[in-house]
Motif scaffolding. Structure first.
Motif, PDB file in Angstrom:
ATOM      1  N   TYR A  69       0.831  -1.209   0.000  1.00  0.00           N
ATOM      2  CA  TYR A  69       0.000   0.000   0.000  1.00  0.00           C
ATOM      3  C   TYR A  69       0.862   1.254   0.000  1.00  0.00           C
ATOM      4  CZ  TYR A  69      -4.394  -2.523   0.738  1.00  0.00           C
ATOM      5  OH  TYR A  69      -5.496  -3.333   0.581  1.00  0.00           O
ATOM      6  N   LEU A  70       1.917   1.257   0.797  1.00  0.00           N
ATOM      7  CA  LEU A  70       2.809   2.417   0.846  1.00  0.00           C
ATOM      8  C   LEU A  70       3.406   2.700  -0.519  1.00  0.00           C
ATOM      9  CD1 LEU A  70       4.490   4.588   2.284  1.00  0.00           C
ATOM     10  CD2 LEU A  70       6.145   2.789   2.871  1.00  0.00           C
ATOM     11  N   LEU A  71       3.911   1.675  -1.187  1.00  0.00           N
ATOM     12  CA  LEU A  71       4.543   1.851  -2.489  1.00  0.00           C
ATOM     13  C   LEU A  71       3.547   2.338  -3.534  1.00  0.00           C
ATOM     14  CD1 LEU A  71       6.886  -1.283  -2.609  1.00  0.00           C
ATOM     15  CD2 LEU A  71       7.474   1.075  -2.012  1.00  0.00           C
ATOM     16  N   MET A  72       2.312   1.860  -3.475  1.00  0.00           N
ATOM     17  CA  MET A  72       1.306   2.301  -4.431  1.00  0.00           C
ATOM     18  C   MET A  72       0.951   3.771  -4.250  1.00  0.00           C
ATOM     19  SD  MET A  72      -1.320  -0.922  -4.995  1.00  0.00           S
ATOM     20  CE  MET A  72      -1.543  -1.418  -3.278  1.00  0.00           C
ATOM     21  N   PHE A  73       0.905   4.223  -2.997  1.00  0.00           N
ATOM     22  CA  PHE A  73       0.504   5.602  -2.742  1.00  0.00           C
ATOM     23  C   PHE A  73       1.638   6.597  -2.953  1.00  0.00           C
ATOM     24  CE2 PHE A  73      -3.300   3.718  -1.080  1.00  0.00           C
ATOM     25  CZ  PHE A  73      -4.267   4.698  -1.260  1.00  0.00           C
ATOM     26  N   VAL A  74       2.872   6.128  -3.033  1.00  0.00           N
ATOM     27  CA  VAL A  74       3.992   7.020  -3.362  1.00  0.00           C
ATOM     28  C   VAL A  74       3.757   7.639  -4.738  1.00  0.00           C
ATOM     29  CG1 VAL A  74       6.443   7.124  -3.947  1.00  0.00           C
ATOM     30  CG2 VAL A  74       5.710   5.903  -1.892  1.00  0.00           C
ATOM     31  N   TRP A  75       3.455   6.774  -5.727  1.00  0.00           N
ATOM     32  CA  TRP A  75       3.212   7.307  -7.070  1.00  0.00           C
ATOM     33  C   TRP A  75       1.970   8.193  -7.107  1.00  0.00           C
ATOM     34  CZ3 TRP A  75      -1.045   6.640 -10.325  1.00  0.00           C
ATOM     35  CH2 TRP A  75      -0.910   7.265 -11.575  1.00  0.00           C
ATOM     36  N   LEU A  76       0.908   7.793  -6.439  1.00  0.00           N
ATOM     37  CA  LEU A  76      -0.314   8.601  -6.442  1.00  0.00           C
ATOM     38  C   LEU A  76      -0.036  10.017  -5.954  1.00  0.00           C
ATOM     39  CD1 LEU A  76      -3.027   6.090  -5.140  1.00  0.00           C
ATOM     40  CD2 LEU A  76      -2.978   7.224  -7.370  1.00  0.00           C
ATOM     41  N   GLY A  77       0.728  10.123  -4.865  1.00  0.00           N
ATOM     42  CA  GLY A  77       1.039  11.437  -4.322  1.00  0.00           C
ATOM     43  C   GLY A  77       1.906  12.264  -5.268  1.00  0.00           C
ATOM     44  N   LEU A  78       2.968  11.660  -5.789  1.00  0.00           N
ATOM     45  CA  LEU A  78       3.873  12.381  -6.687  1.00  0.00           C
ATOM     46  C   LEU A  78       3.170  12.808  -7.973  1.00  0.00           C
ATOM     47  CD1 LEU A  78       7.147  10.263  -6.333  1.00  0.00           C
ATOM     48  CD2 LEU A  78       6.641  12.488  -5.301  1.00  0.00           C
ATOM     49  N   HIS A  79       2.367  11.907  -8.525  1.00  0.00           N
ATOM     50  CA  HIS A  79       1.674  12.212  -9.775  1.00  0.00           C
ATOM     51  C   HIS A  79       0.663  13.343  -9.575  1.00  0.00           C
ATOM     52  CE1 HIS A  79       0.415  11.188 -13.884  1.00  0.00           C
ATOM     53  NE2 HIS A  79      -0.801  11.504 -13.475  1.00  0.00           N
ATOM     54  N   THR A  80       0.001  13.357  -8.454  1.00  0.00           N
ATOM     55  CA  THR A  80      -1.003  14.383  -8.176  1.00  0.00           C
ATOM     56  C   THR A  80      -0.352  15.742  -7.948  1.00  0.00           C
ATOM     57  OG1 THR A  80      -2.466  12.698  -7.242  1.00  0.00           O
ATOM     58  CG2 THR A  80      -2.950  14.978  -6.682  1.00  0.00           C
ATOM     59  N   ILE A  81       0.816  15.759  -7.334  1.00  0.00           N
ATOM     60  CA  ILE A  81       1.564  17.013  -7.188  1.00  0.00           C
ATOM     61  C   ILE A  81       2.020  17.501  -8.558  1.00  0.00           C
ATOM     62  CG2 ILE A  81       3.701  18.030  -6.302  1.00  0.00           C
ATOM     63  CD1 ILE A  81       3.382  16.182  -3.856  1.00  0.00           C
ATOM     64  N   HIS A 111       8.324   8.715 -12.449  1.00  0.00           N
ATOM     65  CA  HIS A 111       8.353   7.508 -13.282  1.00  0.00           C
ATOM     66  C   HIS A 111       8.981   6.339 -12.518  1.00  0.00           C
ATOM     67  CE1 HIS A 111       6.787   8.305 -17.295  1.00  0.00           C
ATOM     68  NE2 HIS A 111       7.167   9.557 -17.126  1.00  0.00           N
ATOM     69  N   PHE A 112      10.005   6.603 -11.742  1.00  0.00           N
ATOM     70  CA  PHE A 112      10.603   5.551 -10.921  1.00  0.00           C
ATOM     71  C   PHE A 112       9.562   4.982  -9.963  1.00  0.00           C
ATOM     72  CE2 PHE A 112      12.747   4.003  -7.127  1.00  0.00           C
ATOM     73  CZ  PHE A 112      13.794   3.244  -7.637  1.00  0.00           C
ATOM     74  N   SER A 113       8.735   5.857  -9.408  1.00  0.00           N
ATOM     75  CA  SER A 113       7.721   5.401  -8.452  1.00  0.00           C
ATOM     76  C   SER A 113       6.642   4.553  -9.108  1.00  0.00           C
ATOM     77  CB  SER A 113       7.091   6.599  -7.725  1.00  0.00           C
ATOM     78  OG  SER A 113       6.270   7.362  -8.599  1.00  0.00           O
ATOM     79  N   ILE A 114       6.408   4.738 -10.414  1.00  0.00           N
ATOM     80  CA  ILE A 114       5.472   3.869 -11.127  1.00  0.00           C
ATOM     81  C   ILE A 114       5.964   2.422 -11.056  1.00  0.00           C
ATOM     82  CG2 ILE A 114       4.548   3.251 -13.396  1.00  0.00           C
ATOM     83  CD1 ILE A 114       4.544   6.202 -14.099  1.00  0.00           C
ATOM     84  N   GLY A 115       7.271   2.254 -11.194  1.00  0.00           N
ATOM     85  CA  GLY A 115       7.847   0.922 -11.143  1.00  0.00           C
ATOM     86  C   GLY A 115       7.621   0.214  -9.821  1.00  0.00           C
ATOM     87  N   LEU A 116       7.369   0.975  -8.756  1.00  0.00           N
ATOM     88  CA  LEU A 116       7.150   0.368  -7.446  1.00  0.00           C
ATOM     89  C   LEU A 116       5.882  -0.475  -7.407  1.00  0.00           C
ATOM     90  CD1 LEU A 116       8.154   3.375  -5.132  1.00  0.00           C
ATOM     91  CD2 LEU A 116       9.592   1.503  -5.978  1.00  0.00           C
ATOM     92  N   TYR A 117       5.004  -0.286  -8.396  1.00  0.00           N
ATOM     93  CA  TYR A 117       3.787  -1.102  -8.467  1.00  0.00           C
ATOM     94  C   TYR A 117       4.098  -2.561  -8.796  1.00  0.00           C
ATOM     95  CZ  TYR A 117       0.326   2.584  -7.909  1.00  0.00           C
ATOM     96  OH  TYR A 117      -0.462   3.574  -7.393  1.00  0.00           O
ATOM     97  N   ALA A 118       5.329  -2.838  -9.192  1.00  0.00           N
ATOM     98  CA  ALA A 118       5.716  -4.232  -9.424  1.00  0.00           C
ATOM     99  C   ALA A 118       5.584  -5.043  -8.142  1.00  0.00           C
ATOM    100  CB  ALA A 118       7.150  -4.303  -9.953  1.00  0.00           C
ATOM    101  N   TYR A 119       5.788  -4.382  -7.001  1.00  0.00           N
ATOM    102  CA  TYR A 119       5.687  -5.095  -5.715  1.00  0.00           C
ATOM    103  C   TYR A 119       4.269  -5.617  -5.476  1.00  0.00           C
ATOM    104  CZ  TYR A 119       6.437  -6.161  -0.761  1.00  0.00           C
ATOM    105  OH  TYR A 119       6.539  -6.799   0.449  1.00  0.00           O
TER     106      TYR A 119
END
Length: 206
Positions: A69-81, A111-119
């Motif tokens: 959950y943490l890794l998924m929300f990293v991208w959500l936050g960065l993308h929204t900013i 873009h790096f944080s998108i890759g975290l969805y692999a987890y």
């Protein structure tokens, strides 16, 4: 060893998902107030909201780990900013100066944080006994790489359709002719990092 009830039934309350969603809502409100370009903001925020809804939908039957959950929300936050300022104009000078770059690298981090969805992808496949740990990891890696390529095609299509300053702002290439390839590389590196973490945290099943 995982038991069936651990992953097949997840209708119970999930505090991690609720907390992260609450924090994301604060970021969403901040992003929605006076964005640099409202049309660009709408175009950027649609995939973020779509992913959030998908996370909640899947979580009705499968509860991810806190790490996922943490890794998924990293991208959500960065993308929204990034949607608020456009990725090329996010206030990120401290990082750019730290690495000695004149380019705004906020989009590379996103873009790096998108890759975290692999987890979470690998975790879902592995814990639901669909694949071995190795195959789940490979599937997650290739899924992210495919997603990265697909997004670059959609980004090009929208930029060409919108045209003008709006198209340039959405594309966010900042004059780099290899921007799309570098973005896909960042996605892939994020996925490799996530899969490494997955192997460290997820025990082998008996």
């Amino acid at each position: 060893m995982y038991k069936a009830m651990d992953y097949k039934l997840s209708t119970r309350y999930c505090p991690s998902l609720t907390i992260f969603t609450g924090l994301y809502c604060l970021v969403f409100v901040f992003s929605a107030v006076a964005p640099f370009s409202r049309p660009v903001w709408v175009a950027e925020i649609i995939p973020a909201v779509g992913i959030l809804l998908l996370i909640w939908l899947v979580s009705r039957s499968f509860q991810f780990s806190k790490t996922a959950y943490l890794l998924m929300f990293v991208w959500l936050g960065l993308h929204t900013i990034g949607a608020k300022y456009t990725f090329a104009d996010v206030p990120f000078d401290w990082f750019n100066q730290a690495i000695g770059s004149e380019r705004n690298n906020f989009d590379r981090i996103a873009h790096f944080s998108i890759g975290l969805y692999a987890y979470p992808i690998a975790e879902y496949i592995y814990r639901t006994n669909r694949m071995s740990k190795t195959l789940a990891s490979l599937f997650a890696l290739f899924a992210i790489m495919s997603l990265a390529a697909s997004y670059e095609i959609i980004e090009w299509w929208y930029a060409a359709l919108a045209g003008g300053d709006e198209g340039i702002a959405f594309l966010g290439s900042q004059g780099d002719i290899w921007d799309a390839q570098k973005d896909m590389l960042c996605d892939t590196l994020g996925a490799i990092t996530a899969i490494t973490l997955f192997w460290l945290k997820q025990p082998l099943k008996d």
